[in-house]
Design an enzyme around this catalytic site. Sequence first.
Site: not given
Length: 319
Positions: A119, A245, A275
Amino acid sequence: MDGLNIIGLGKAVPQKAFTNDDFSEFLETSDEWISTRTGIKTRRLCNINDYKSDENQLELAIIAAKEALKDSEIEADKIGICIVATATPTYAFPSTACLVARELGLNEDCMAFDLSAACSGFIYGLSVCKDMLSQRSRDTYALVVGAEEFSKILDFTDRSTCVLFGDGAGAAVVKLKEDDVYASIAHTRGDDKCLVCGGVANDKKLYMDGSAVYRFAIGAIEEVLKELVEKSKYSLEKIDHIVCHQANKRIINHVIRSTKQPEDKFFMNLDHYGNTSAASVPLALKEMQEKGELVAGDKAYLVGFGAGLTWGGILVSYR
């Protein structure tokens, strides 16, 4: 000092959206349970259970990259560096970046490679291309893509993880900007316990210790923002945007409270994408541009955190 300037943005997501209610049809879960704990309402997926589309990580990366190149209004032969940040490439090799370069018609002297930092990948990719651009001629540009297909590594019987992630891609064309402020932070802590997935040629699925990742993420974002301010001398009050993020609404809300910054400084779109790992930050930037919230002259702190463990941040300007 040379800064890093974003001049073009693009995005791509799978066609089909899956709501929390869709998951409740085969899992012991509910829209309320998911949305109150994560802020996620829908996500786009290439594959889920019996649904198998023709879309994949490579296709999404190409679409996002083409849109970013068009948005930048530069010719393909100006791109000298092509980086794709991904933890879920379509091929072990060739790299997604090489195939993106082919599809965009980039010159053969363009360096193209994939980068794996989960990520944090897009942040790492921007930092790497900044250093690489400093070794090239002034008229060289870089293309950085974050592209993921997490649906192929999810266990759709595990309600604690499968509801969190989505597939997608985001891309940015960047160049150096003379006499501009710049700062980049990157950290690594080896960990194969709290967030891990098996490698090539096995059928292992993603495992995550949600509580451990939550605690790590809060500390990581706060640490990175503090270091970015110290390194750039650019206070949070002076910055236009803080783009984190997009993992969990509670994580970002905690940082909003701890930094005492206005809520509208922190863009969030995880409610409809979930996500998307390395794609989440560039997806957010593109949506900010589309909504008119990202305008010429803006400066933003971009922050990522994820498996590795990795975490980092970078200061960028827009056009």
